[in-house]
Design a protein around this motif. Structure first.
Motif, PDB file in Angstrom:
ATOM      1  N   ILE A  10      34.939  55.203  40.166  1.00 48.17           N
ATOM      2  CA  ILE A  10      36.283  55.012  40.175  1.00 48.17           C
ATOM      3  C   ILE A  10      36.795  53.473  40.637  1.00 48.17           C
ATOM      4  O   ILE A  10      38.498  52.969  40.351  1.00 48.17           O
ATOM      5  CB  ILE A  10      36.978  56.521  41.459  1.00 48.17           C
ATOM      6  CG1 ILE A  10      36.904  57.579  40.558  1.00 48.17           C
ATOM      7  CG2 ILE A  10      38.391  56.018  41.548  1.00 48.17           C
ATOM      8  CD1 ILE A  10      36.984  58.794  41.551  1.00 48.17           C
ATOM      9  N   ALA A  11      36.485  53.284  42.365  1.00 50.98           N
ATOM     10  CA  ALA A  11      36.391  51.681  42.652  1.00 50.98           C
ATOM     11  C   ALA A  11      36.334  51.293  41.873  1.00 50.98           C
ATOM     12  O   ALA A  11      37.066  49.855  41.620  1.00 50.98           O
ATOM     13  CB  ALA A  11      35.633  51.756  43.914  1.00 50.98           C
ATOM     14  N   PHE A  12      35.271  50.665  40.922  1.00 50.36           N
ATOM     15  CA  PHE A  12      35.121  49.802  39.489  1.00 50.36           C
ATOM     16  C   PHE A  12      36.054  49.681  38.674  1.00 50.36           C
ATOM     17  O   PHE A  12      36.891  48.984  38.215  1.00 50.36           O
ATOM     18  CB  PHE A  12      34.000  50.488  38.763  1.00 50.36           C
ATOM     19  CG  PHE A  12      32.580  49.303  39.081  1.00 50.36           C
ATOM     20  CD1 PHE A  12      32.399  48.016  38.943  1.00 50.36           C
ATOM     21  CD2 PHE A  12      31.557  50.524  39.632  1.00 50.36           C
ATOM     22  CE1 PHE A  12      31.553  47.750  39.287  1.00 50.36           C
ATOM     23  CE2 PHE A  12      30.510  49.354  40.569  1.00 50.36           C
ATOM     24  CZ  PHE A  12      30.035  48.176  39.900  1.00 50.36           C
ATOM     25  N   GLU A  13      36.851  51.089  38.350  1.00 47.73           N
ATOM     26  CA  GLU A  13      37.984  51.617  37.214  1.00 47.73           C
ATOM     27  C   GLU A  13      39.498  50.849  38.398  1.00 47.73           C
ATOM     28  O   GLU A  13      39.971  50.674  37.343  1.00 47.73           O
ATOM     29  CB  GLU A  13      38.059  52.971  36.959  1.00 47.73           C
ATOM     30  CG  GLU A  13      36.837  53.580  36.084  1.00 47.73           C
ATOM     31  CD  GLU A  13      36.960  55.238  36.374  1.00 47.73           C
ATOM     32  OE1 GLU A  13      38.056  55.521  37.174  1.00 47.73           O
ATOM     33  OE2 GLU A  13      36.657  55.437  35.078  1.00 47.73           O
ATOM     34  N   LYS A  14      39.294  50.760  39.628  1.00 44.44           N
ATOM     35  CA  LYS A  14      40.462  50.622  40.269  1.00 44.44           C
ATOM     36  C   LYS A  14      40.171  49.245  40.409  1.00 44.44           C
ATOM     37  O   LYS A  14      41.881  48.581  40.726  1.00 44.44           O
ATOM     38  CB  LYS A  14      41.386  51.284  41.586  1.00 44.44           C
ATOM     39  CG  LYS A  14      40.956  53.092  41.178  1.00 44.44           C
ATOM     40  CD  LYS A  14      41.327  53.508  42.780  1.00 44.44           C
ATOM     41  CE  LYS A  14      41.982  54.975  42.748  1.00 44.44           C
ATOM     42  NZ  LYS A  14      41.885  55.426  44.058  1.00 44.44           N
ATOM     43  N   VAL A  15      39.424  48.287  40.056  1.00 40.55           N
ATOM     44  CA  VAL A  15      39.643  47.247  40.720  1.00 40.55           C
ATOM     45  C   VAL A  15      40.594  46.199  39.971  1.00 40.55           C
ATOM     46  O   VAL A  15      40.757  46.426  38.909  1.00 40.55           O
ATOM     47  CB  VAL A  15      38.200  46.488  41.245  1.00 40.55           C
ATOM     48  CG1 VAL A  15      38.141  44.780  41.247  1.00 40.55           C
ATOM     49  CG2 VAL A  15      36.989  46.793  42.021  1.00 40.55           C
ATOM     50  N   ASP A  16      41.234  45.422  40.390  1.00 37.60           N
ATOM     51  CA  ASP A  16      42.338  44.217  39.555  1.00 37.60           C
ATOM     52  C   ASP A  16      40.795  43.553  38.661  1.00 37.60           C
ATOM     53  O   ASP A  16      40.092  42.823  39.812  1.00 37.60           O
ATOM     54  CB  ASP A  16      43.012  43.516  40.605  1.00 37.60           C
ATOM     55  CG  ASP A  16      44.034  42.261  39.435  1.00 37.60           C
ATOM     56  OD1 ASP A  16      43.725  42.259  38.620  1.00 37.60           O
ATOM     57  OD2 ASP A  16      44.810  41.365  40.356  1.00 37.60           O
ATOM     58  N   LYS A  17      41.042  43.720  37.372  1.00 35.89           N
ATOM     59  CA  LYS A  17      39.846  42.471  36.780  1.00 35.89           C
ATOM     60  C   LYS A  17      40.237  41.673  36.248  1.00 35.89           C
ATOM     61  O   LYS A  17      39.719  40.804  35.656  1.00 35.89           O
ATOM     62  CB  LYS A  17      39.427  44.024  35.420  1.00 35.89           C
ATOM     63  CG  LYS A  17      38.672  45.148  36.095  1.00 35.89           C
ATOM     64  CD  LYS A  17      38.204  46.406  35.464  1.00 35.89           C
ATOM     65  CE  LYS A  17      38.259  47.197  35.390  1.00 35.89           C
ATOM     66  NZ  LYS A  17      39.361  48.296  36.466  1.00 35.89           N
ATOM     67  N   SER A  18      41.248  41.337  36.570  1.00 38.93           N
ATOM     68  CA  SER A  18      42.077  40.297  36.345  1.00 38.93           C
ATOM     69  C   SER A  18      41.578  38.383  37.148  1.00 38.93           C
ATOM     70  O   SER A  18      40.799  37.638  36.219  1.00 38.93           O
ATOM     71  CB  SER A  18      43.413  39.404  36.322  1.00 38.93           C
ATOM     72  OG  SER A  18      44.254  39.778  38.143  1.00 38.93           O
TER      73      SER A  18
END
Length: 134
Positions: A10-18
């Motif tokens: 879930i943390a990987f999914e939530k991180v701002d990937k920009s």
């Protein structure tokens, strides 16, 4: 460990990937290798021990990487493949993983990588940990 893996996913999914390396932009697609390196470091910090990084390729050209200790697989990116629906897999080596011809296997974690990769992946690590602690 499964609970920690669910939270990490879930943390990987939530991180701002920009601001993350390009390999994470379409997580989990195309992110398995770098995710394994970061995940191994987080699991070690959480007291789950060390893992091997295992990567393989299928005859159709698809490649994948996962963590493994003995015959136990830890994988938070397998659902990038159509035939896998689980966001988190913790379990025995099965036929799906055996369908990959092994290409590399080594101790997992980004601390052994080149300086640039260490900097990039430690940044991802920090952001994921921040999400875990939020």
């Amino acid at each position: 460990m499964r609970d920690d893996l669910e939270k990490i996913r879930i943390a990987f999914e939530k991180v701002d990937k920009s601001n993350l390396p390009v390999t994470f932009r379409n997580f989990p697609r195309g992110a398995c290798g770098d995710t394994c390196e970061v995940l191994a470091e987080i699991l070690l910090e959480l007291g789950h021990g060390t893992f091997q990084y295992v990567a393989g390729r299928r005859e159709n050209g698809n490649s994948h990487a996962w963590l493994q200790r003995d015959s136990i697989i830890v994988d938070i990116t397998a659902d990038q493949f159509d035939e896998i629906s689980e966001h988190v897999y913790v379990g025995p080596l099965n036929d799906w993983y055996r369908s990959f011809e092994l290409q590399q296997e080594h101790e997992a974690g980004y601390s052994r990588l080149d300086a640039r990769s260490k900097v990039e992946l430690s940044g991802v690590h920090s952001r994921v940990r921040a999400e875990l602690n939020a």
